[in-house]
Every structure is written in C-alpha cells, then in structure tokens.
Design a protein around this motif. Structure first.
Motif, PDB file in Angstrom:
ATOM      1  N   GLU A 229       0.845  -1.183   0.000  1.00 15.47           N
ATOM      2  CA  GLU A 229       0.000   0.000   0.000  1.00 15.47           C
ATOM      3  C   GLU A 229       0.886   1.240   0.000  1.00 15.47           C
ATOM      4  OE1 GLU A 229      -2.308   0.694   3.532  1.00 15.47           O
ATOM      5  OE2 GLU A 229      -0.533   0.883   4.809  1.00 15.47           O
ATOM      6  N   THR A 230       0.299   2.371  -0.321  1.00 20.59           N
ATOM      7  CA  THR A 230       0.969   3.665  -0.185  1.00 20.59           C
ATOM      8  C   THR A 230       0.053   4.565   0.630  1.00 20.59           C
ATOM      9  OG1 THR A 230       2.105   3.429  -2.307  1.00 20.59           O
ATOM     10  CG2 THR A 230       1.929   5.652  -1.400  1.00 20.59           C
ATOM     11  N   TRP A 231       0.599   5.161   1.663  1.00 25.31           N
ATOM     12  CA  TRP A 231      -0.203   6.020   2.532  1.00 25.31           C
ATOM     13  C   TRP A 231       0.469   7.380   2.691  1.00 25.31           C
ATOM     14  CZ3 TRP A 231       1.873   7.407   7.422  1.00 25.31           C
ATOM     15  CH2 TRP A 231       2.998   6.688   7.837  1.00 25.31           C
ATOM     16  N   LYS A 232      -0.324   8.362   3.080  1.00 26.88           N
ATOM     17  CA  LYS A 232       0.162   9.735   3.195  1.00 26.88           C
ATOM     18  C   LYS A 232       0.213  10.165   4.662  1.00 26.88           C
ATOM     19  CE  LYS A 232      -1.538  11.238  -1.331  1.00 26.88           C
ATOM     20  NZ  LYS A 232      -2.348  12.225  -2.077  1.00 26.88           N
ATOM     21  N   PRO A 233       1.405  10.482   5.160  1.00 26.63           N
ATOM     22  CA  PRO A 233       1.494  10.962   6.538  1.00 26.63           C
ATOM     23  C   PRO A 233       0.971  12.389   6.660  1.00 26.63           C
ATOM     24  CG  PRO A 233       3.646  11.048   5.492  1.00 26.63           C
ATOM     25  CD  PRO A 233       2.722  10.379   4.508  1.00 26.63           C
ATOM     26  N   VAL A 234       0.538  12.752   7.845  1.00 24.28           N
ATOM     27  CA  VAL A 234       0.089  14.132   8.097  1.00 24.28           C
ATOM     28  C   VAL A 234       1.257  15.090   7.931  1.00 24.28           C
ATOM     29  CG1 VAL A 234      -0.900  15.677   9.838  1.00 24.28           C
ATOM     30  CG2 VAL A 234      -1.761  13.335   9.608  1.00 24.28           C
ATOM     31  N   TRP A 235       2.415  14.688   8.376  1.00 22.93           N
ATOM     32  CA  TRP A 235       3.669  15.409   8.164  1.00 22.93           C
ATOM     33  C   TRP A 235       4.763  14.339   8.058  1.00 22.93           C
ATOM     34  CZ3 TRP A 235       6.272  13.438  12.155  1.00 22.93           C
ATOM     35  CH2 TRP A 235       5.581  13.205  13.362  1.00 22.93           C
ATOM     36  N   GLY A 236       5.898  14.691   7.473  1.00 23.30           N
ATOM     37  CA  GLY A 236       6.921  13.668   7.383  1.00 23.30           C
ATOM     38  C   GLY A 236       8.078  14.011   6.473  1.00 23.30           C
TER      39      GLY A 236
ATOM     40  N   CYS B  23      -3.443   6.352  11.123  1.00 23.41           N
ATOM     41  CA  CYS B  23      -3.902   7.467  11.955  1.00 23.41           C
ATOM     42  C   CYS B  23      -5.306   7.204  12.493  1.00 23.41           C
ATOM     43  CB  CYS B  23      -3.882   8.755  11.135  1.00 23.41           C
ATOM     44  SG  CYS B  23      -4.458  10.200  12.049  1.00 23.41           S
ATOM     45  N   LYS B  24      -5.479   7.425  13.794  1.00 24.09           N
ATOM     46  CA  LYS B  24      -6.779   7.218  14.433  1.00 24.09           C
ATOM     47  C   LYS B  24      -7.546   8.521  14.652  1.00 24.09           C
ATOM     48  CE  LYS B  24      -5.935   2.817  16.740  1.00 24.09           C
ATOM     49  NZ  LYS B  24      -6.047   2.031  17.996  1.00 24.09           N
ATOM     50  N   LEU B  25      -6.971   9.638  14.262  1.00 21.75           N
ATOM     51  CA  LEU B  25      -7.643  10.928  14.424  1.00 21.75           C
ATOM     52  C   LEU B  25      -8.427  11.229  13.153  1.00 21.75           C
ATOM     53  CD1 LEU B  25      -4.744  12.991  16.046  1.00 21.75           C
ATOM     54  CD2 LEU B  25      -6.442  11.519  17.170  1.00 21.75           C
ATOM     55  N   GLU B  26      -9.716  11.460  13.286  1.00 23.50           N
ATOM     56  CA  GLU B  26     -10.551  11.718  12.115  1.00 23.50           C
ATOM     57  C   GLU B  26     -10.195  13.031  11.438  1.00 23.50           C
ATOM     58  OE1 GLU B  26     -14.682  11.389  12.946  1.00 23.50           O
ATOM     59  OE2 GLU B  26     -14.549   9.331  13.706  1.00 23.50           O
ATOM     60  N   ASP B  27      -9.937  14.053  12.226  1.00 26.15           N
ATOM     61  CA  ASP B  27      -9.591  15.378  11.701  1.00 26.15           C
ATOM     62  C   ASP B  27      -8.162  15.698  12.095  1.00 26.15           C
ATOM     63  OD1 ASP B  27      -9.473  17.999  10.819  1.00 26.15           O
ATOM     64  OD2 ASP B  27     -10.543  18.803  12.562  1.00 26.15           O
ATOM     65  N   THR B  28      -7.310  15.912  11.115  1.00 23.80           N
ATOM     66  CA  THR B  28      -5.911  16.267  11.403  1.00 23.80           C
ATOM     67  C   THR B  28      -5.557  17.640  10.848  1.00 23.80           C
ATOM     68  OG1 THR B  28      -5.172  15.158   9.381  1.00 23.80           O
ATOM     69  CG2 THR B  28      -5.201  13.843  11.408  1.00 23.80           C
ATOM     70  N   SER B  29      -6.562  18.395  10.409  1.00 22.60           N
ATOM     71  CA  SER B  29      -6.297  19.687   9.771  1.00 22.60           C
ATOM     72  C   SER B  29      -5.638  20.680  10.721  1.00 22.60           C
ATOM     73  CB  SER B  29      -7.599  20.282   9.228  1.00 22.60           C
ATOM     74  OG  SER B  29      -8.533  20.502  10.278  1.00 22.60           O
ATOM     75  N   TRP B  30      -5.798  20.481  12.019  1.00 23.16           N
ATOM     76  CA  TRP B  30      -5.253  21.398  13.027  1.00 23.16           C
ATOM     77  C   TRP B  30      -3.802  21.077  13.388  1.00 23.16           C
ATOM     78  CZ3 TRP B  30      -4.027  18.605  17.443  1.00 23.16           C
ATOM     79  CH2 TRP B  30      -4.649  17.351  17.570  1.00 23.16           C
ATOM     80  N   ILE B  31      -3.281  19.975  12.875  1.00 26.20           N
ATOM     81  CA  ILE B  31      -1.900  19.574  13.185  1.00 26.20           C
ATOM     82  C   ILE B  31      -0.973  20.181  12.149  1.00 26.20           C
ATOM     83  CG2 ILE B  31      -0.330  17.636  13.500  1.00 26.20           C
ATOM     84  CD1 ILE B  31      -2.791  15.944  14.242  1.00 26.20           C
ATOM     85  N   LYS B  32      -0.168  21.134  12.551  1.00 26.13           N
ATOM     86  CA  LYS B  32       0.725  21.851  11.639  1.00 26.13           C
ATOM     87  C   LYS B  32       2.165  21.797  12.150  1.00 26.13           C
ATOM     88  CE  LYS B  32      -2.847  23.439   9.255  1.00 26.13           C
ATOM     89  NZ  LYS B  32      -3.151  22.904   7.901  1.00 26.13           N
TER      90      LYS B  32
END
Length: 710
Positions: free
Chosen positions: A81-88, A286-295
């Motif tokens: 699989e290929t997945w996208k991290p929130v940051w990385g 990731c178990k967080l539904e919304d990650t838009s606030w993680i910067k």
C-alpha cells in the motif's frame, strides 16, 4: 548451548517455514527445535545477518511461553500500500512486505500463541500475539527472551541500557568491548537506572566486518514495557530486557493482546537504514478523524538563557519551599533573573514576528519552580497559575496582534499522578488562552515512587496524555519520555520528542562531535527529535569569562542540522541577539522547510558523516545539509535530484577556510550561483563542521542577476 548443538536441535524440530522480502534480498526462516523452542534466522543476499535465535516469554508463576510448542498453523501473505502521513520526510510512504504468521500450540498447557513476521526490503519486523483463550487470559511477564544472535564482533554505536534515560553520549566499540567501557559511558542524569555491564538501548546501530549495517529496535510500543538489549558477550547474542515496574514485574497482559514489533534492519548501504520507514509502517494508521489542526512548527523560545545559567526559571530566591495555593509570591522579592517576564517575552515575540517564526516557547512562567526538583514532590505544579510578572492574557493578546502564538510548557517533575490530576484543566486553560502546542517534561524520578520512565504503566500515561491532548486539538512535544517507536503515525499530534541527549547538553559538558552523525541512525529511527539546534554563539560568550561548556560544532554545522535532524518541530534555540549578529547565516534557518515531499540520502556512514537533501512540501525548493565528525572531509553533492532543464539559485552556507569547532567555530562563508541537475558541488567541512544549501527555482530576474555556479 554450543552453536553446533543448537543447530542440530533446530534441524530436528518442525519443518522450517520461510519468506523472502519483496526484492528477494532478505530471507526469514522460522523453525522449532526438538524441544519445541521457536527459532528464527535472517539472511541478506545469502549472507547470515542474524544467526538462529530463540523466541519466547518467561511468565510469573507459570510454565511460560518458552518451549513445548508444536506447529498448529502457518500462513503467508503479501501486502502493498501507499499512505500519506500528516507530516513527514516524504509526502507518501510505501508499506510493502511479505508476511509469515505461525500459530504455535503448547499442548501441555492447552494454549496457543501466534508469531507474526513481516519482511520488508530493508528489514524484518516480528511480534508475539496472544489470542483470547481459556487457558491464557491474564498473565504477568517475568521476562521476554527474544534473541538477536550476531555473526561476529561487530562495531556498535551504543548507549548504556537504562530504565529512565537515553540522555547519554554514544560510545563506538566492538561488541566484546562494551563491558570494559560501560562505566566510562555512564554519565550523571536527573534519573537513571542501569541494569547490566553489557546492557544497551535501542535503536542499536552496528556494522559488521564484511560491510553489513544492522539496526535493532522496536515499533508500536503500546501497553508494554520498553525493551533494552542485554548482551551475552561470549556468544555475541543480544536478548531483550524489559523495563520493570516498582515490584520488578515486566508486564501485565490480558488477552487478546500482543507485544510491540521487534525490528531488524539490514543492508550493505547505510543510506538504506536512514530511508527505511519500517518503524512507521508497523504502527497502525492514523486514528484521528480530523488532522487539519496539526501543523509543523518553527519556533523560538525563552529557554536557552535558563539552560546556560544566564537566567532563572524561578521568580524568587527567598522561598526554600512552595505550597501552591498557600504561597503568596507578591510578598516575595523577585530575583531579577526570572526570564519569563512580560518585557522579555514580548522581546521574543517581536523577534519571532519580524523573522517569520510561528510560535514562542516560554518556560518558567508558572508558580512552583523554586523547589520543583529533587524533593520527590507530588503536588509540584498546577499548570495554570502564572508568576506575578507573567500576564497570560496580555501576552497572548500581544502575540496574536503580531501573528504569533505562545507555546505552553508543562514540566511535570515526573509527578505523573499530579499531571493526570490537572490535565483536563491544564489543556482547557491552553484552549482558553490560545495555546495549541505543549512541551511536556518528565525530569526526575517518577511518582508513583519506584516506577521507571520506560515501564508499561508510564508508557500508558504518555499515550494517555497524547490522546487527551488530541481531544483539545493540542500537539505534544514530550521531553524525557520513552524514546519513540513510530506511534506518531497513529497519533500525529505527537509532533516531537526529546528522549536523547540534545543540544542542552552542550551547556552541561558538551556532546561528542560524532553525536549528530549517529542520531539519525539510532534515536530518529523511531520518530522525530526536538534536538533544538541553531546555536550561533557556540562559545557562550554572554556568560563572560570562566568555566563553562561550549557547543562542539561549527556554526555552519548548526545550520545543517535543520536538514539532517528531521523534525516537523524545529527550534531556533539561541538568543535573539546571537542571530542579530549573523543575520546572513540566520537566513537559512528562516528559509528552511519543516515538512517535506521527498528526502534523498546522498552520503552516509554512521559515526562519520551524513549528507541529506530534502524537497520542501508543495514546493520546487530543495534544502541540503551535510555534517561530519571531528575529522574534516570534503562532501560531494550531485544535484541530479533537481528537475532536469530547470535552473536553481543555490545558496551555500559553508565552513570558513580556517573554521574549527574548538578554535574558530564562527568562521563561515556564503556563496551563491545558478545550478542545474547536472551540477556537482564539492564542499569542505571543518572538524565537527558542515554545510547547508538552499536550492530555489530561479526566476527570470535571477537568471539575469545571478552568475553560474563555479
């Protein structure tokens, strides 16, 4: 047991099960001995990397899960699989492995256990799984006996095995030399507990005489004790050694459950170890539904001036002890050295706003610092009550008017019960006052007394704090907590950790010049580190004459660390006035990205040197960092990773011709020119020096104004 007899027992057991990595270079073989002991072996390019090694767990008041097994079932599968991290370090991560899951039956106890192996192109992950069953429900681990049998007396880069800290400088030695060097390798810390003269910590980096790079670590450390490694230095076999609780027990389990993954990375190219994402891939999505606030965050802070002794965390020197709610600070005399005061914090806010930093960390803002350490004090901080000279509302309003946020600091003093007691109130206080990031600390011995920083109970606390912070949309930077094991994939609001010897030790006695050439191979294997780089005044001249430490790098190497020490949380750690004296070099810290689309590992040798290139997230710009140990060298950077046919403005920040980390650390030179993907750049690195390079796609104006690189 002699190796020959052990091999014979393996051959007499159950038929071997095996899988290969997707690229066919690694092979995992599993078998049972004649006594029903689980055994695995790992080869790389038909060369043995891990000799036959036993697996099993010793249980308390129980026959244990060590032997007497028969093979009940065996399944193989493949996953890609290929997945996208929130940051990385890259925008996409490939998770590609072949799997072998063996179910073992322990007939005498009428119970079973699953061993799951995942073989990636760059290494192996395996774990113990305990399905729900009548005869294995609640059990206590006395010790886990996972072995890693080495093929020779490898060169190892190690720190002492410890239940409480990873804040050691590394030692390079042969495996057989660890015992004789252990006492010299142990340095003082606020809380520490070694267990063996041959005990070391993961991630452990090694190199064999025939050129194999081997890395031992763990992934997904959840509801379990942290693993150290204890070396049988006669037979060169490492065995897992879990962190105990106050009673000496190593883990309390209830089925269904599993251990963390044990990882073995192997390659004949050191760069493959750096590029591996095994640790992240072995964690859950990731178990967080919304990650838009993680910067990602680039910040400065009221911190280094206290670390170096220039200023104080405490408000007054008049109080031998403090009882929160009873001590009246308005009746005490300020010591005049308290750094977290309104005027000083506003100065940092102004500097952050002027130079584009999004946050300002302020330590020592809250009451209780006069007697916070060394007293095993339970109720030490409440995390919401400021000193008289720190106006929370005013400073937050001032920061907001400048487009800056303050970063919270929660030093728990390792009174974990007290932190949990106040956690909801503290996080709500942050939300009410505009904070969205917290640096937490766990300095000193853990309360409840007798517990260790890396035991199962405290590991559960760290995860509890991360989950609770997510409820309030707060990102966490945990210091002195257990070293990371990729949990940031599952909970990406864990945006940073310390959990190693960071820049602060440069003010306490220094870090060895090769320290930061090793951390990407060791500590950073599990996740990003808040190393707090960017010290320009490496001689700490603001302390005046006298005995004090110095930073064991050149100024140019400090710039390079922003690329080589990956973190989505990067601090410009020096004092504002230090940067104001070198604004031309400071420009790189302002420019460098903290989130990436792609990473290239150009040169690497653990303990010697690193050169890493990274492409900024959603940008055509690249940044390169190169560092070396105490030996000067010439780095060669081939820019073939740039987009062909395009020109880029290259700005090189390099050591000066006379630079040296002891004699002349502030000597640097800056060079600019137009480059393409066909350009090769050679850079001389001084002793404990380095370089930083920015590559920005050239505009039409740049092509006219900037000369071709020579």
């Amino acid at each position: 047991m002699a190796v020959g007899l052990f091999s014979l027992l393996v051959s007499m057991g159950a038929a071997a099960q095996s899988i290969t990595s997707p690229n066919g270079l690694l092979k995992l073989t599993f078998s049972l001995t004649a006594n029903g002991e689980p055994v695995y072996e790992l080869t790389y390019k038909d060369k043995v990397a891990v000799k036959p090694s036993r697996l099993g767990l010793e249980l308390k008041k129980d026959a244990g899960l060590m032997n007497g097994f028969t093979l009940l079932d065996s399944k193989t599968s493949a996953f890609d699989e290929t997945w996208k991290p929130v940051w990385g370090e890259e925008k996409e991560i490939r998770n590609h492995y072949n799997e072998l899951a063996v179910t073992l039956n322990q007939e005498a106890q009428k119970r079973h256990m699953v061993l799951r192996f995942r073989l990636f192109n760059e290494g192996l992950g395996f774990r113990y799984e305990f399905p729900a069953q009548q005869n294995l429900n609640y059990f206590v681990i006395k010790e886990e006996h996972t072995q890693f049998a080495m093929t020779g007396d490898h060169t190892a880069f190690w720190i002492p095995g410890d239940y409480d800290t990873q804040e050691y400088d590394y030692t390079e030695s042969k495996l057989t030399e660890i015992r004789g060097l252990m006492q010299k390798a142990i340095t003082d810390n606020a809380s520490q507990a070694q267990f063996s003269l041959t005990g070391v910590q993961t991630a452990l980096m090694m190199k064999s005489a025939d050129g194999l790079y081997i890395n031992l670590h763990e992934a997904a450390l959840i509801d379990y004790s942290c693993m150290n490694l204890n070396l049988d230095d006669k037979n060169l076999i490492f065995e897992s050694w879990l962190t105990p609780d106050a009673k000496g027990d190593k883990g309390y389990m209830q089925t269904p459950c599993q251990s963390p993954w044990r990882t073995v990375m192997v390659s004949d190219d050191a760069r493959d170890i750096l590029a591996s994402r095994i640790t992240l891939n072995l964690n859950e999505p990731c178990k967080l539904e919304d990650t838009s606030w993680i910067k990602p965050v680039k910040y400065i802070g009221v911190w280094w001036e206290m670390i170096t002794g220039k200023s104080s965390w405490a408000y007054t020197d008049e109080l031998p002890s403090v009882k929160l709610g009873e001590t009246d600070y308005t009746k005490t005399k300020p010591n005049g050295r308290h750094a977290a005061n309104n005027t000083n914090v506003k100065r940092y806010i102004d500097f952050a706003a002027e130079h584009g930093f999004s946050q300002v960390l302020v330590e020592g803002w809250n009451q209780g610092w006069e007697d916070w350490f060394g007293h095993s004090k339970d109720y030490v901080f409440d995390f919401v009550t400021p000193y008289p000279d720190f106006d929370v509302k005013m400073l937050q309003s001032y920061a907001k008017s400048k487009g800056v946020r303050l970063m919270m600091h929660h030093e728990t003093s390792s009174s974990v019960r007290n932190y949990e007691r106040h956690m909801d109130k503290a996080y709500q206080f942050m939300v009410d006052n505009g904070y969205n990031a917290v640096k937490s600390g766990y300095v000193g011995d853990i309360i409840p007394r007798g517990e260790h920083h890396y035991g199962q109970w405290i590991n559960n606390h760290y995860l509890y704090a991360i989950k609770k912070a997510a409820d309030y949309k707060i990102v966490v930077n945990a210091h002195e907590a257990v070293r990371p094991t990729g949990i940031c994939r599952t909970y990406p609001n864990l945006i940073g950790n310390e959990s190693a010897r960071g820049t602060e030790y440069e003010a306490f006695g220094g870090n060895k010049p090769f320290h930061t050439t090793l951390l990407p191979f060791t500590r950073l294997i599990g996740g990003p580190m808040d190393y707090t780089p960017g010290i320009f005044d490496t001689k700490l001249s603001f302390l005046g004459e006298g005995e004090h430490s110095f930073v064991h790098t050149t100024l140019a190497k400090q710039l390079a660390l922003y690329v080589t020490m990956y973190s989505p949380l990067q601090m410009a750690a020096d004092l504002p006035e230090s940067y104001e004296r070198h604004l031309d070099a400071f420009q790189f810290i302002k420019d460098v990205a903290i989130d990436w689309d792609e990473s290239k590992y150009l040169e690497a040798e653990p303990g010697d040197y690193l050169t890493i290139a990274r492409k900024a997230k959603d940008s055509s710009s690249w940044f390169v960092g190169g560092i070396t140990d105490e030996n000067p060298r010439t780095a060669v950077v081939n820019l073939n990773f740039l987009e062909p046919g395009k020109q880029y403005v290259a700005t090189l920040y390099a050591d000066g011709k006379d630079a040296h980390y002891i004699d002349n650390p502030a000597s640097y030179q800056i060079k600019k020119g137009l480059v393409t993907s066909k350009t090769r750049i050679s850079v001389k690195e001084a002793a404990s020096g380095g370089f930083a390079l920015s590559l920005v796609e050239a505009t039409a104006a740049d092509k006219k104004a900037v000369k071709k690189w020579k």
